[in-house]
Design an enzyme around this catalytic site. Structure first.
Site, PDB file in Angstrom:
ATOM      1  N   LYS A 133       0.816  -1.217   0.000  1.00 29.23           N
ATOM      2  CA  LYS A 133       0.000   0.000   0.000  1.00 29.23           C
ATOM      3  C   LYS A 133       0.847   1.263   0.000  1.00 29.23           C
ATOM      4  O   LYS A 133       0.484   2.255  -0.609  1.00 29.23           O
ATOM      5  CB  LYS A 133      -0.925   0.024   1.222  1.00 29.23           C
ATOM      6  CG  LYS A 133      -2.144  -0.862   1.087  1.00 29.23           C
ATOM      7  CD  LYS A 133      -3.195  -0.476   2.120  1.00 29.23           C
ATOM      8  CE  LYS A 133      -4.406  -1.379   2.054  1.00 29.23           C
ATOM      9  NZ  LYS A 133      -5.351  -1.111   3.141  1.00 29.23           N
ATOM     10  N   LYS A 215      -5.071  -8.476  -7.265  1.00 27.97           N
ATOM     11  CA  LYS A 215      -6.257  -8.843  -6.504  1.00 27.97           C
ATOM     12  C   LYS A 215      -7.440  -7.959  -6.921  1.00 27.97           C
ATOM     13  O   LYS A 215      -7.257  -6.778  -7.184  1.00 27.97           O
ATOM     14  CB  LYS A 215      -5.947  -8.607  -5.011  1.00 27.97           C
ATOM     15  CG  LYS A 215      -6.968  -9.159  -4.064  1.00 27.97           C
ATOM     16  CD  LYS A 215      -6.580  -8.868  -2.624  1.00 27.97           C
ATOM     17  CE  LYS A 215      -7.411  -7.724  -2.070  1.00 27.97           C
ATOM     18  NZ  LYS A 215      -7.402  -7.615  -0.611  1.00 27.97           N
ATOM     19  N   LYS A 218     -11.747  -2.853  -4.526  1.00 24.71           N
ATOM     20  CA  LYS A 218     -12.634  -1.716  -4.779  1.00 24.71           C
ATOM     21  C   LYS A 218     -11.859  -0.463  -5.142  1.00 24.71           C
ATOM     22  O   LYS A 218     -12.422   0.504  -5.611  1.00 24.71           O
ATOM     23  CB  LYS A 218     -13.565  -1.489  -3.590  1.00 24.71           C
ATOM     24  CG  LYS A 218     -12.891  -1.467  -2.250  1.00 24.71           C
ATOM     25  CD  LYS A 218     -13.891  -1.780  -1.114  1.00 24.71           C
ATOM     26  CE  LYS A 218     -13.136  -2.142   0.147  1.00 24.71           C
ATOM     27  NZ  LYS A 218     -13.896  -2.869   1.119  1.00 24.71           N
TER      28      LYS A 218
HETATM   29  P1  AMP Z   1     -11.041  -5.169   2.391  1.00 25.24           P
HETATM   30  O1  AMP Z   1     -11.902  -4.872   1.221  1.00 25.24           O
HETATM   31  O2  AMP Z   1      -9.601  -5.109   2.047  1.00 25.24           O
HETATM   32  O3  AMP Z   1     -11.442  -4.407   3.627  1.00 25.24           O
HETATM   33  O4  AMP Z   1     -11.296  -6.699   2.740  1.00 25.24           O
HETATM   34  C1  AMP Z   1     -12.389  -7.190   3.457  1.00 25.24           C
HETATM   35  C2  AMP Z   1     -12.395  -8.694   3.431  1.00 25.24           C
HETATM   36  O5  AMP Z   1     -12.590  -9.163   2.095  1.00 25.24           O
HETATM   37  C3  AMP Z   1     -11.094  -9.357   3.910  1.00 25.24           C
HETATM   38  O6  AMP Z   1     -11.404 -10.566   4.581  1.00 25.24           O
HETATM   39  C4  AMP Z   1     -10.373  -9.636   2.616  1.00 25.24           C
HETATM   40  O7  AMP Z   1      -9.429 -10.665   2.730  1.00 25.24           O
HETATM   41  C5  AMP Z   1     -11.518 -10.022   1.710  1.00 25.24           C
HETATM   42  N1  AMP Z   1     -11.177  -9.727   0.304  1.00 25.24           N
HETATM   43  C6  AMP Z   1     -10.931  -8.504  -0.220  1.00 25.24           C
HETATM   44  N2  AMP Z   1     -10.647  -8.589  -1.520  1.00 25.24           N
HETATM   45  C7  AMP Z   1     -10.698  -9.906  -1.835  1.00 25.24           C
HETATM   46  C8  AMP Z   1     -10.473 -10.652  -3.031  1.00 25.24           C
HETATM   47  N3  AMP Z   1     -10.162 -10.058  -4.181  1.00 25.24           N
HETATM   48  N4  AMP Z   1     -10.615 -11.999  -2.981  1.00 25.24           N
HETATM   49  C9  AMP Z   1     -10.949 -12.623  -1.838  1.00 25.24           C
HETATM   50  N5  AMP Z   1     -11.164 -11.982  -0.671  1.00 25.24           N
HETATM   51  C10 AMP Z   1     -11.036 -10.645  -0.657  1.00 25.24           C
END
Ligand code: AMP
Ligand code: TRP
Length: 347
Positions: A133, A215, A218
């Protein structure tokens, strides 16, 4: 001591409770830093929903984590509410699980400070997510981004969490949480439970549609992700344009990351085995497979979007549910914070 120490929490208060084994506690969080994606849904949200009856669940919209990178205040406010509404719409049931907003319970920030003071900087320097990041901007990103994993540890440790369901990118942070708990317990006496991370085998890492080396996130480009509020036309278009390769067969081959990712989404949402899916599409082309995948994604998100529309039509009810969630967890969080303060000598 009234705080929920390991021993007191395990002790059944009534004969009925004694007959029922204590459910393991689950805590998980998701940041309101944009509309959640299909990656969040597959890697996190749908697992939370599916396991509501198995665990004692606490789910958190981590707005304090969101501000570790610059956020527009009005957008942050809107994203926090949208994410909470989408979580309820996805099936988080306030009767079976607690869902609350992190900043509504001030113990999170307070415990994070105490934990910052027992966490060696060397541990934080090893955090892969920070390196990714911060990138080239290492000197200019906020100190909050650097200690982000410690706030996450505070979230988890405040509730004597046993299990943390996350995508694979967060496993390192849960390991750090264990190390922090262990260090604190060693220095100040048994206080925190060491949690375990749990990742799903299928769909732990959904990749970007336009670049399967990244990955799905958003914060990526519009064409790279499917958002939970994307209309069917947008979903179909994004999947139709998703990166594949010049081969023809539709098989799970990790060396062909584009089609592998699409097949993983298909498997995660449809629940069939790899063999069944490969048999289903044997002799068929990418176009046909992509159309079937788009149908499946649209069908999965349709009921979520319908409930989301209903929930957003009644903002007062959403506020009430979130206030109720915070009230449910606040006493536990405050008891744990009090214990930590006593241990350290602040009380
Ligand atoms: P975040 O959007 O980074 O706050 O992630 C929230 C949750 O979603 C966490 O458990 C992440 O590991 C999961 N997550 C986010 N992006 C992905 C992705 N592309 N594939 C699988 N899990 C994801
Ligand atoms: N850091 C997590 C992510 O990016 C979100 C999060 C914050 C979290 N606190 C948590 C996840 C506690 C699990 C438990 O996905």
């Amino acid at each position: 001591m009234t705080a929920p120490t390991k021993a007191s929490r395990a002790k059944p208060a009534t004969a009925k409770q004694a007959a029922e084994p204590r459910r393991e506690r689950v805590f998980s969080g998701i940041a309101p830093s944009g509309t959640p994606t299909l990656g969040n849904y597959i890697g996190a949200i749908r697992n939370w929903v599916a396991e509501q009856d198995i665990y004692d669940n606490i789910f958190c919209v981590v707005d304090l984590h969101a501000i570790t990178v610059p956020q527009d205040p009005a957008e942050l406010r809107a994203n926090t509410r949208q994410l909470a509404a989408l979580l309820f719409a996805s099936g988080i049931d306030p009767k079976r699980s607690v869902l609350f907003v992190q900043s509504h319970v001030s113990a999170h920030a307070e415990l994070a400070w105490i934990l910052n003071c027992v966490t060696p900087t060397g541990w934080l320097n090893r955090m892969t997510q920070f390196k990714v990041k911060a990138g080239e901007d290492r000197e200019s990103v906020s100190a909050g981004l650097y200690v982000y994993p410690v706030l996450m540890a505070a979230d988890i440790l405040l509730y004597q969490t046993d299990v943390v369901p996350v995508g694979d990118d967060q496993v390192q942070h849960v390991e750090l949480t264990r190390d922090i708990a262990n260090t604190f317990n060693f220095r100040f006496g048994e206080t925190f439970v060491e949690p375990k991370a749990r990742i799903r085998e299928v769909g732990a890492r959904i990749m970007a549609l336009d670049d399967p080396a990244k990955k799905m996130s958003k914060s990526g480009a519009e064409a790279s992700y499917i958002s939970l509020v994307d209309p069917p036309t947008a979903i179909r278009k994004k999947i139709a344009r998703a990166t594949t390769d010049s081969e023809r067969t539709i098989v799970f081959d990790e060396n062909r990351p584009g089609i592998f990712n699409l097949l993983t989404i298909y498997q995660a949402l449809g629940g069939e085995t790899r063999e069944q899916i490969e048999a289903e599409f044997a002799g068929k082309g990418y176009k046909e497979f992509k159309a079937a995948l788009a149908d499946l994604v649209v069908a999965t998100l349709e009921p979520v979007q319908q409930r989301y529309t209903e929930i957003t039509a009644d903002p007062a009810e959403l506020d009430r549910l979130l206030a109720q969630g915070a009230e449910q967890v606040r006493p536990r969080a405050e008891a744990m914070l009090k214990l930590a303060k006593e241990r350290v000598g602040l009380l």
